[in-house]
Motif scaffolding. Structure first.
Motif, PDB file in Angstrom:
ATOM      1  N   ILE A 128       0.821  -1.221   0.000  1.00  0.00           N
ATOM      2  CA  ILE A 128       0.000   0.000   0.000  1.00  0.00           C
ATOM      3  C   ILE A 128       0.849   1.262   0.000  1.00  0.00           C
ATOM      4  CG2 ILE A 128      -1.832  -1.219   1.249  1.00  0.00           C
ATOM      5  CD1 ILE A 128      -1.222   0.639   3.637  1.00  0.00           C
ATOM      6  N   LEU A 129       2.147   1.100   0.256  1.00  0.00           N
ATOM      7  CA  LEU A 129       3.069   2.244   0.205  1.00  0.00           C
ATOM      8  C   LEU A 129       3.993   2.151  -1.014  1.00  0.00           C
ATOM      9  CD1 LEU A 129       4.026   2.520   3.982  1.00  0.00           C
ATOM     10  CD2 LEU A 129       2.600   4.095   2.665  1.00  0.00           C
ATOM     11  N   LYS A 130       3.525   1.456  -2.033  1.00  0.00           N
ATOM     12  CA  LYS A 130       4.324   1.250  -3.235  1.00  0.00           C
ATOM     13  C   LYS A 130       4.834   2.571  -3.816  1.00  0.00           C
ATOM     14  CE  LYS A 130       4.063  -0.743  -7.890  1.00  0.00           C
ATOM     15  NZ  LYS A 130       3.192  -1.420  -8.890  1.00  0.00           N
ATOM     16  N   SER A 131       3.974   3.584  -3.839  1.00  0.00           N
ATOM     17  CA  SER A 131       4.358   4.885  -4.411  1.00  0.00           C
ATOM     18  C   SER A 131       5.412   5.600  -3.579  1.00  0.00           C
ATOM     19  CB  SER A 131       3.130   5.783  -4.558  1.00  0.00           C
ATOM     20  OG  SER A 131       2.209   5.227  -5.460  1.00  0.00           O
ATOM     21  N   TYR A 132       5.551   5.193  -2.310  1.00  0.00           N
ATOM     22  CA  TYR A 132       6.473   5.875  -1.385  1.00  0.00           C
ATOM     23  C   TYR A 132       7.719   5.048  -1.083  1.00  0.00           C
ATOM     24  CZ  TYR A 132       2.164   8.504  -0.522  1.00  0.00           C
ATOM     25  OH  TYR A 132       1.022   9.242  -0.666  1.00  0.00           O
ATOM     26  N   LYS A 133       7.839   3.882  -1.733  1.00  0.00           N
ATOM     27  CA  LYS A 133       8.907   2.933  -1.424  1.00  0.00           C
ATOM     28  C   LYS A 133      10.285   3.592  -1.425  1.00  0.00           C
ATOM     29  CE  LYS A 133      11.232  -1.123  -3.442  1.00  0.00           C
ATOM     30  NZ  LYS A 133      11.524  -1.823  -2.181  1.00  0.00           N
ATOM     31  N   TYR A 134      10.648   4.209  -2.549  1.00  0.00           N
ATOM     32  CA  TYR A 134      11.989   4.777  -2.663  1.00  0.00           C
ATOM     33  C   TYR A 134      12.132   6.055  -1.852  1.00  0.00           C
ATOM     34  CZ  TYR A 134      12.870   1.299  -6.246  1.00  0.00           C
ATOM     35  OH  TYR A 134      13.039   0.112  -6.908  1.00  0.00           O
ATOM     36  N   LEU A 135      11.043   6.762  -1.626  1.00  0.00           N
ATOM     37  CA  LEU A 135      11.075   7.932  -0.759  1.00  0.00           C
ATOM     38  C   LEU A 135      11.469   7.526   0.653  1.00  0.00           C
ATOM     39  CD1 LEU A 135      10.421  10.994  -0.360  1.00  0.00           C
ATOM     40  CD2 LEU A 135       8.132  10.249   0.318  1.00  0.00           C
ATOM     41  N   LEU A 136      10.880   6.437   1.133  1.00  0.00           N
ATOM     42  CA  LEU A 136      11.191   5.950   2.477  1.00  0.00           C
ATOM     43  C   LEU A 136      12.625   5.431   2.548  1.00  0.00           C
ATOM     44  CD1 LEU A 136       7.806   4.173   3.256  1.00  0.00           C
ATOM     45  CD2 LEU A 136       8.721   6.178   4.434  1.00  0.00           C
ATOM     46  N   GLU A 137      13.052   4.759   1.486  1.00  0.00           N
ATOM     47  CA  GLU A 137      14.427   4.249   1.469  1.00  0.00           C
ATOM     48  C   GLU A 137      15.441   5.402   1.476  1.00  0.00           C
ATOM     49  OE1 GLU A 137      14.927   1.470  -1.703  1.00  0.00           O
ATOM     50  OE2 GLU A 137      13.753  -0.099  -0.708  1.00  0.00           O
ATOM     51  N   ASN A 138      15.109   6.462   0.724  1.00  0.00           N
ATOM     52  CA  ASN A 138      16.003   7.615   0.714  1.00  0.00           C
ATOM     53  C   ASN A 138      15.976   8.338   2.058  1.00  0.00           C
ATOM     54  OD1 ASN A 138      17.854   9.016  -1.133  1.00  0.00           O
ATOM     55  ND2 ASN A 138      16.542  10.785  -0.763  1.00  0.00           N
ATOM     56  N   LYS A 139      14.824   8.302   2.725  1.00  0.00           N
ATOM     57  CA  LYS A 139      14.709   8.898   4.054  1.00  0.00           C
ATOM     58  C   LYS A 139      15.640   8.181   5.026  1.00  0.00           C
ATOM     59  CE  LYS A 139      10.657  10.324   5.400  1.00  0.00           C
ATOM     60  NZ  LYS A 139      10.873  11.776   5.619  1.00  0.00           N
ATOM     61  N   ILE A 140      15.737   6.869   4.888  1.00  0.00           N
ATOM     62  CA  ILE A 140      16.640   6.093   5.739  1.00  0.00           C
ATOM     63  C   ILE A 140      18.084   6.584   5.558  1.00  0.00           C
ATOM     64  CG2 ILE A 140      17.633   3.796   6.134  1.00  0.00           C
ATOM     65  CD1 ILE A 140      14.864   2.650   5.303  1.00  0.00           C
ATOM     66  N   LYS A 141      18.459   6.811   4.283  1.00  0.00           N
ATOM     67  CA  LYS A 141      19.818   7.274   3.989  1.00  0.00           C
ATOM     68  C   LYS A 141      20.075   8.678   4.534  1.00  0.00           C
ATOM     69  CE  LYS A 141      20.141   4.655  -0.353  1.00  0.00           C
ATOM     70  NZ  LYS A 141      20.244   4.788  -1.830  1.00  0.00           N
ATOM     71  N   SER A 142      19.043   9.517   4.481  1.00  0.00           N
ATOM     72  CA  SER A 142      19.237  10.923   4.850  1.00  0.00           C
ATOM     73  C   SER A 142      19.094  11.190   6.347  1.00  0.00           C
ATOM     74  CB  SER A 142      18.239  11.801   4.088  1.00  0.00           C
ATOM     75  OG  SER A 142      16.918  11.473   4.437  1.00  0.00           O
ATOM     76  N   LEU A 143      18.559  10.231   7.091  1.00  0.00           N
ATOM     77  CA  LEU A 143      18.345  10.447   8.524  1.00  0.00           C
ATOM     78  C   LEU A 143      19.632  10.805   9.265  1.00  0.00           C
ATOM     79  CD1 LEU A 143      15.751   7.679   9.523  1.00  0.00           C
ATOM     80  CD2 LEU A 143      15.401  10.157   9.496  1.00  0.00           C
ATOM     81  N   LYS A 144      20.737  10.244   8.810  1.00  0.00           N
ATOM     82  CA  LYS A 144      21.998  10.495   9.516  1.00  0.00           C
ATOM     83  C   LYS A 144      22.470  11.940   9.364  1.00  0.00           C
ATOM     84  CE  LYS A 144      24.889   8.796   5.702  1.00  0.00           C
ATOM     85  NZ  LYS A 144      25.900   7.787   5.314  1.00  0.00           N
ATOM     86  N   HIS A 145      21.884  12.666   8.395  1.00  0.00           N
ATOM     87  CA  HIS A 145      22.276  14.053   8.179  1.00  0.00           C
ATOM     88  C   HIS A 145      21.336  15.042   8.864  1.00  0.00           C
ATOM     89  CE1 HIS A 145      25.301  12.718   5.388  1.00  0.00           C
ATOM     90  NE2 HIS A 145      24.398  12.099   4.654  1.00  0.00           N
ATOM     91  N   ILE A 146      20.314  14.542   9.541  1.00  0.00           N
ATOM     92  CA  ILE A 146      19.385  15.417  10.259  1.00  0.00           C
ATOM     93  C   ILE A 146      19.952  15.695  11.649  1.00  0.00           C
ATOM     94  CG2 ILE A 146      17.060  15.617  11.245  1.00  0.00           C
ATOM     95  CD1 ILE A 146      16.066  13.889   8.933  1.00  0.00           C
ATOM     96  N   LEU A 147      19.941  16.959  12.044  1.00  0.00           N
ATOM     97  CA  LEU A 147      20.510  17.369  13.322  1.00  0.00           C
ATOM     98  C   LEU A 147      19.468  17.259  14.432  1.00  0.00           C
ATOM     99  CD1 LEU A 147      22.356  20.532  12.007  1.00  0.00           C
ATOM    100  CD2 LEU A 147      23.273  18.221  12.239  1.00  0.00           C
ATOM    101  N   SER A 148      19.855  17.653  15.607  1.00  0.00           N
ATOM    102  CA  SER A 148      18.917  17.640  16.728  1.00  0.00           C
ATOM    103  C   SER A 148      17.813  18.665  16.485  1.00  0.00           C
ATOM    104  CB  SER A 148      19.640  17.978  18.030  1.00  0.00           C
ATOM    105  OG  SER A 148      20.041  19.336  18.018  1.00  0.00           O
ATOM    106  N   LYS A 149      16.720  18.528  17.202  1.00  0.00           N
ATOM    107  CA  LYS A 149      15.601  19.447  17.041  1.00  0.00           C
ATOM    108  C   LYS A 149      16.035  20.885  17.315  1.00  0.00           C
ATOM    109  CE  LYS A 149      10.883  20.331  18.650  1.00  0.00           C
ATOM    110  NZ  LYS A 149       9.790  19.878  19.545  1.00  0.00           N
ATOM    111  N   LYS A 150      16.858  21.086  18.332  1.00  0.00           N
ATOM    112  CA  LYS A 150      17.324  22.428  18.689  1.00  0.00           C
ATOM    113  C   LYS A 150      18.166  23.022  17.564  1.00  0.00           C
ATOM    114  CE  LYS A 150      19.781  24.924  22.368  1.00  0.00           C
ATOM    115  NZ  LYS A 150      20.502  24.786  23.653  1.00  0.00           N
ATOM    116  N   GLU A 151      19.060  22.209  16.995  1.00  0.00           N
ATOM    117  CA  GLU A 151      19.922  22.680  15.912  1.00  0.00           C
ATOM    118  C   GLU A 151      19.120  22.970  14.650  1.00  0.00           C
ATOM    119  OE1 GLU A 151      24.174  20.497  16.763  1.00  0.00           O
ATOM    120  OE2 GLU A 151      22.459  19.245  16.213  1.00  0.00           O
ATOM    121  N   GLU A 152      18.174  22.073  14.337  1.00  0.00           N
ATOM    122  CA  GLU A 152      17.337  22.275  13.160  1.00  0.00           C
ATOM    123  C   GLU A 152      16.499  23.542  13.308  1.00  0.00           C
ATOM    124  OE1 GLU A 152      17.309  20.859  10.336  1.00  0.00           O
ATOM    125  OE2 GLU A 152      18.414  19.006  10.634  1.00  0.00           O
TER     126      GLU A 152
END
Length: 596
Positions: A128-152
């Motif tokens: 049911i998330l077929k349209s979002y498959k690669y978006l979610l996979e890319n989100k996994i890759k990009s999570l390490k570049h997200i800073l703390s809530k305070k920094e963001e």
């Protein structure tokens, strides 16, 4: 058939910036955001089912619908009148509101970080998330570049400064006036109009156009402002690279393009290794102009054979539509729709944004802005932007979350249409040998401009960003010298430049390097990809049109590498790039045979 040559924004948006419906939509967005926060804060991190993720995206989409309408309206109004202070003030007001909204939604990134990668991977595999498959996979890759809530939050609160610097750059450009004496008459022209004179048949006017452009950009105030704006942009970019721990200065762009660092490096290296093709082109150009190399830079855009062709808007439109109709009915019909429904703005005028663009969104129809000056190249620009608009239209089948294109694919449709247009014009029965030479030479210039010159731009950017990363301070003269060095790497000894390296201010006339770092390699990639697609079109026409529509409508639902591999195109191999250069070589051979 009656066509409309200017935008009617009131038909699609609001009557004016103080329209009560605009205020109503703003108020509604704020209410929706508050409801969204109540519904999802502290919930996302505990998502257990794919249905919860799907509902989240659907709710987010409803908010984006209203926001996009407001932002597009203000963007379009500003494009038509970059000096209107009421529009500028309203735009800044909405941008500040948007920053406040983004701050309230920072919890979303934080909570997605708390969802285990394993959980996100599990969601991405759910049908049911077929349209979002690669978006979610890319989100996994990009999570390490997200800073703390305070920094963001801190970075987010600084973003209005970024916007104001970009607004300053855009306003600064619209302030520039170019005074020139033509036919014994003093005139004030737009930058686009002066640039168009670089291809004038009279060498004196060509030289004058370069002189006028350089004089304006060399004024002490102008070069001080531009060098400082650019240095600020680069330092802001480097700050983000450093804080988010990217491996290279280009990695943020590459990730946003869903392209591996290695693929982008391969692209750049392959183009630079084939710079000799550009040098060969310059030698042919010099021969056509009865000159020797090094060719003066003022002659690089000189018409090689006299062309008296002038195209009215109607003639340009008719040519574009004929190409569309021969290719596919869908593309033709949407072009008609743009023209009949007040969504193309043709004429250059004072305070109007310079250049050309197509703009689109999931929920709004496409709009096209042009600055039409009645030349052959303007037909190419028209077709280029119309295909962007068609690309945006076809992709509306995608959910809002993946309704966008990596810049590496954004140019595919537009450049492909330029190939169709060139073929159409070259096959015109009334075309004589001189016209064929003119068209082929111009097409080759377009190819070198959109592959080789764009990589030269990125080569310059990469060196600037890397040096500033290493704490090197740049003066305006430093930028000029570096720009010249990248020019000479491409042209070698085939071009003679009109100013000294320390006076080479052309870099400051390239808008992309100021607001979209490293964007320009997307033109090179898109053009090289076009050769692959065009070869398939010529050999597999019926199957190709169907596949091509699938490529254009996919956008961020699948990364470029995986998408293209479905059609047996491998962008990780040298062969993909070398095949394009072989086609360019064939075109050079054909041009040489025509001029013998």
């Amino acid at each position: 058939m009656t066509y409309k040559y200017k935008w009617n924004l009131e038909k699609y948006f609001y009557n004016w910036i103080n329209d009560k419906n605009l205020e109503k939509d703003l108020k509604s967005v704020i209410e929706d955001i508050q409801n969204f926060i109540k519904k999802y804060k502290w919930k996302i991190q505990n998502f257990q089912t794919a249905e919860e993720i799907l509902k989240y995206y659907q709710d987010d989409e409803e908010i984006s619908l209203k926001l996009n309408k407001i932002f597009h309206y203000l963007f379009y109004k500003n494009s038509l009148d970059t000096q209107n202070q009421d529009i500028i003030k309203k735009t800044m007001e909405v941008e500040n509101l948007f920053v406040e909204i983004q701050n309230q939604l920072l919890f979303v990134q934080e909570e997605f970080k708390k969802l285990w990668k394993k959980k996100l991977k599990e969601f991405s595999e759910n049908p049911i998330l077929k349209s979002y498959k690669y978006l979610l996979e890319n989100k996994i890759k990009s999570l390490k570049h997200i800073l703390s809530k305070k920094e963001e939050k801190l970075l987010n609160e600084l973003s209005p400064i970024d916007n104001q610097i970009e607004n300053l750059y855009n306003e600064f450009h619209s302030w520039l006036s170019f005074k020139i004496k033509l036919n014994w008459e003093n005139k004030t022209l737009t930058e686009d109009e002066v640039r168009s004179l670089r291809s004038h048949k009279d060498p004196k006017i060509r030289r004058l156009s370069y002189k006028v452009l350089r004089e304006v950009y060399w004024k002490k105030w102008n070069k001080t402002v531009l060098s400082n704006i650019y240095s600020t942009f680069v330092k802001q970019w480097w700050l983000s690279v450093k804080l988010r721990k990217y491996k290279t200065v280009m990695e943020p762009r590459n990730i946003s393009e869903w392209l591996d660092n290695k693929v982008v490096d391969l692209l750049m290296n392959q183009v630079i290794e084939n710079y000799d093709l550009f040098q060969r082109y310059v030698k042919i150009k010099a021969k056509l102009l009865w000159k020797k190399t090094p060719l003066p830079i003022q002659d690089i855009l000189a018409p090689t054979v006299e062309s008296k062709a002038k195209f009215t808007k109607d003639q340009a439109i008719w040519t574009h539509l004929e190409v569309m109709k021969n290719f596919d009915e869908t593309f033709y019909n949407y072009s008609i729709d743009l023209l009949k429904n007040w969504r193309v703005d043709f004429e250059p005028k004072q305070w109007k944004r310079w250049g050309a663009y197509a703009s689109y969104s999931k929920w709004q129809e496409s709009f096209v802005l042009l600055n039409f000056t009645w030349k052959l190249n303007d037909i190419s620009t028209l077709s280029h932007e119309f295909w962007h608009a068609i690309h945006g239209h076809l992709s509306q089948i995608q959910p809002e979350a993946v309704y966008d294109s990596p810049l590496s694919l954004a140019e595919t449709a537009s450049i492909f249409n330029e190939m169709l247009l060139s073929e159409h014009l070259l096959n015109d029965k009334n075309l004589n040998k001189e016209d064929k030479i003119n068209l082929l030479e111009n097409k080759l210039w377009d190819i070198f401009a959109t592959i080789f010159r764009q990589i030269q731009y990125v080569d310059f950017e990469k060196q600037v960003h890397t040096w500033i990363q290493n704490n090197k301070q740049f003066s305006h003269e430093d930028y000029c010298k570096l720009w010249r060095s990248t020019q000479e790497k491409m042209s070698w000894k085939s071009i003679r430049y009109d100013v000294k390296p320390e006076e080479e201010s052309w870099w400051s006339m390239i808008p992309h390097i100021f607001h979209t770092p490293f964007y320009c390699y997307s033109y090179a990639f898109g053009n090289i990809l076009t050769f692959s697609l065009y070869n398939k079109y010529k050999t597999e026409w019926q199957k190709f049109v169907k596949d091509y529509k699938q490529i254009l409508s996919s956008w961020w639902s699948i990364p470029p590498k995986e998408l293209l591999w479905k059609f047996w195109i491998d962008i990780t191999k040298k062969k993909f790039y070398q095949d394009a250069f072989k086609e360019i070589e064939k075109m050079l051979n054909k041009l040489e045979s025509l001029i013998k």
